[in-house]
Design an enzyme around this catalytic site. Structure first.
Site, PDB file in Angstrom:
ATOM      1  N   ASP A   1      47.960  38.455  40.050  1.00  0.00           N
ATOM      2  CA  ASP A   1      46.945  37.637  40.402  1.00  0.00           C
ATOM      3  C   ASP A   1      47.510  36.115  40.106  1.00  0.00           C
ATOM      4  O   ASP A   1      48.936  35.896  40.151  1.00  0.00           O
ATOM      5  CB  ASP A   1      45.837  37.577  39.455  1.00  0.00           C
ATOM      6  CG  ASP A   1      44.493  37.443  40.362  1.00  0.00           C
ATOM      7  OD1 ASP A   1      44.202  36.195  40.756  1.00  0.00           O
ATOM      8  OD2 ASP A   1      43.837  38.192  40.813  1.00  0.00           O
TER       9      ASP A   1
ATOM     10  N   HIS B   1      41.164  32.529  39.211  1.00  0.00           N
ATOM     11  CA  HIS B   1      40.808  33.886  39.572  1.00  0.00           C
ATOM     12  C   HIS B   1      41.392  34.984  38.648  1.00  0.00           C
ATOM     13  O   HIS B   1      40.560  35.991  38.341  1.00  0.00           O
ATOM     14  CB  HIS B   1      41.571  34.019  40.973  1.00  0.00           C
ATOM     15  CG  HIS B   1      41.153  35.243  41.636  1.00  0.00           C
ATOM     16  ND1 HIS B   1      41.721  36.377  41.643  1.00  0.00           N
ATOM     17  CD2 HIS B   1      39.983  35.442  42.680  1.00  0.00           C
ATOM     18  CE1 HIS B   1      41.275  37.289  42.434  1.00  0.00           C
ATOM     19  NE2 HIS B   1      40.130  36.649  43.054  1.00  0.00           N
TER      20      HIS B   1
ATOM     21  N   SER C   1      37.231  41.204  44.866  1.00  0.00           N
ATOM     22  CA  SER C   1      37.959  40.825  43.565  1.00  0.00           C
ATOM     23  C   SER C   1      37.626  41.294  42.530  1.00  0.00           C
ATOM     24  O   SER C   1      38.161  41.645  41.400  1.00  0.00           O
ATOM     25  CB  SER C   1      38.409  39.404  43.664  1.00  0.00           C
ATOM     26  OG  SER C   1      39.437  39.075  44.717  1.00  0.00           O
TER      27      SER C   1
END
Length: 567
Positions: free
Chosen positions: A148, A206, A380
């Site tokens: 990520d 994220h 996600s």
């Protein structure tokens, strides 16, 4: 081939978190200090002399008001180191001051209630985490690699991170002054206008959010599903996303393979989480990297994507050998933005704009500034629930191969109310049932999915809502039998069907009817008699074998007092 990958992420609201900002507001600026001062004599002389007291600190002191006790509220005109401790000492040393102390802030003596983690605990849309944890499984000994944006040093992740690696090879995208290096810290993926679009985009944090869903300790209202596992951050996304070339190397490295010019991974992962994607079918290089990881025993979990289309047109969601995850809502149905189709194995909580998945983030708009928490929605968010679930399975069954873990999760998922429309694989993740199946300990209960199809569009039904009345004491609800307001059902959409999920002792015989919350609106059916409608006979069901999912699909034509049964 180089391909730009992006985050399949939709940001939703936390209170006071305006979209698209990903983090809760940071701490407010340090206020200027204030003091309560009691003059030894009259207040007038002291008031006139306050300028001399603050001169050494370059601060101006003013009396804001005189309290009912004769004490003075004195405030500085700007913040001071250590909240003005030295200035306070000088005030206390004066002969014309009887006493002085800081003005303190009082708060109500209540325990803060963190937001409900519906994704873990909700009986319809959650993954049944409490029952899973009750088995003792927490993911201990299992490494989950999160490929990520990297992670920040969030205190809810302290002690839960292993050394990772930064695979972002372009220094400008990495923002750390070099290419690949052993530091997987998220440097921020913000974009200035013109970088990868016309508008400024703040940093998403994220990877930190994804990592928290797996392992966060429960402090900011966030608990990871596999808190005993360890996350290995593998940075593949920076400014404007990442490239296929960097992802391919990262997949191989995370699973324990050799990557030219990069030191071997000392702690290969058993689970790889890829909450990222790009349009198009799986390319040969990505497929080869996934094949290598799976051959080494790693389960590769991939988000399905947020385009509301076919996951077969998204990479790496369309690759063979991966566990592709769609996003579901609090009502246990596929979120409208989520990709779907035959490439999807199952769904997991991803949330929507009303109920997002809360997890760890940073508060900075560009570079890291401090710990925060925020609710996001997207596939996600769904993928790390499945990654954590695999970690729990491996905790109890270290021998499980990737295909076996995937089969267990699919076999125990809760079906959608509308499978043909959902097209989200086997249904919604149920970690409790998966662990029961993996360990051969089915327990003593059955999961009962109750669905009531109704004649659509009736305002009375929509306003009152549908409830289940019956032998409720047998459901472990603590409710009396035949309480017409006992068990509410949720509409899948505005016109139904209505559904709920019950955990019932296996083999239990139940009798039930549907109502609108009272006996004046009990379930009826049309008859050929002059009455036109009559109360239905008690419906009955016998709960199935322990550890199984049983679907009860009913169709009810009306309710007393509601057309066509309104006589």
């Amino acid at each position: 081939m180089l391909r730009r990958l992006a985050l399949p992420l939709a940001v939703v609201v936390l209170a006071a978190v305006p979209a698209p900002a990903p983090a809760v507001a940071g701490p407010p600026p340090t206020p200027a200090p204030a003091f309560l001062v009691r003059p030894a004599a009259g207040p007038a002389a002291l008031t006139d002399d306050l300028a001399a007291v603050g001169q050494a600190d370059g601060v101006r002191l003013t009396v804001r008001r005189t309290l009912a006790t004769g004490d003075l509220l004195v405030r500085a005109d700007h913040a001071l180191p250590a909240r003005g401790a030295a200035l306070l000492q000088r005030l206390r040393a004066r002969a014309d001051v009887a006493w002085a102390g800081p003005e303190t802030r009082l708060r109500a003596d209540t325990d803060p209630v963190p937001p409900v983690a519906w994704d873990l605990h909700d009986p319809v849309g959650g993954v049944y985490a409490d029952a899973a944890w009750a088995t003792g499984a927490d993911g201990a000994g299992v490494t989950v690699a999160v490929l990520d944006t990297g992670v920040t040093r969030h205190h809810d992740l302290a002690g839960r991170l292993l050394p990772g690696y930064d695979f972002v090879s372009a220094p400008d995208d990495a923002r750390d002054g070099d290419g690949r290096d052993p530091d997987a810290t998220d440097q921020g993926d913000w974009a200035e206008p013109g970088d990868c679009g016309p508008e400024f985009r703040p940093s998403s944090w994220h990877g930190t959010h994804v990592a928290g869903t797996v392992v966060a300790r429960d402090e900011g209202g966030v608990a990871g599903l596999a808190p005993g596992a360890r996350v290995q951050p593998v940075r593949v996304l920076g400014r404007c996303g990442g490239t296929t070339a960097d992802l391919v190397d990262a997949i191989v490295w995370a699973a324990g393979g050799r990557v030219p010019g990069v030191p071997d991974n000392p702690t290969p992962a058993r689970v790889l989480n890829l909450s990222l994607g790009a349009p198009g079918p799986c390319d040969p290089a990505t497929q080869a990297a996934i094949d290598d990881a799976v051959a080494r025993g790693a389960t590769v979990v991939v988000s399905a994507g947020n385009a509301g289309g076919d996951a077969a047109q998204q990479t790496p969601a369309s690759c063979a050998g991966v566990l592709t995850v769609a996003a579901s809502t609090v009502d246990g149905e596929r979120a409208g933005y989520s990709n779907r189709g035959t490439a999807v194995e199952l769904a997991a909580p991803g949330g929507d704009r009303e109920h997002g998945v809360r997890s760890t983030v940073d508060t900075g708009r560009t570079v890291p500034e401090g710990d925060g928490w925020a609710a996001y929605a997207g596939t996600s968010m769904a993928a790390p629930h499945v990654s954590a679930a695999v970690a729990l399975l491996l905790d109890r069954r270290p021998d499980l191969r990737p295909a076996e873990a995937a089969a267990l999760l699919a076999a125990t998922a809760r079906p959608s109310a509308r499978p043909d429309e959902c097209r989200c694989g086997a249904g919604v993740l149920d970690v409790d049932l998966a662990l029961r199946a993996a360990t051969g300990r089915p327990g003593a209960t059955t999961r009962l999915l109750v669905r009531a199809g109704l004649r659509p569009g009736e305002p009375t039904v929509e306003n009152a809502g549908v409830r289940l009345a019956g032998t409720l004491s047998r459901l472990g609800t603590g409710l009396p039998d035949w309480d017409p307001s006992g068990v509410p059902l949720r509409p899948v959409d505005r016109t139904g069907p209505y559904r709920t999920v019950l955990t019932v002792p296996a083999g239990t015989e139940l009798a039930y009817k549907y109502t609108l919350g009272d006996w004046a609106h009990v379930e009826q059916t049309w008859t050929d008699s002059d009455a036109g409608c009559a109360d239905v006979a008690d419906r009955t069901i016998t709960a199935g074998a322990p550890g199984t999912v049983q679907v009860v699909a009913d169709l009810t034509t009306g309710f007393r007092g509601v057309p066509p049964c309104d006589r």
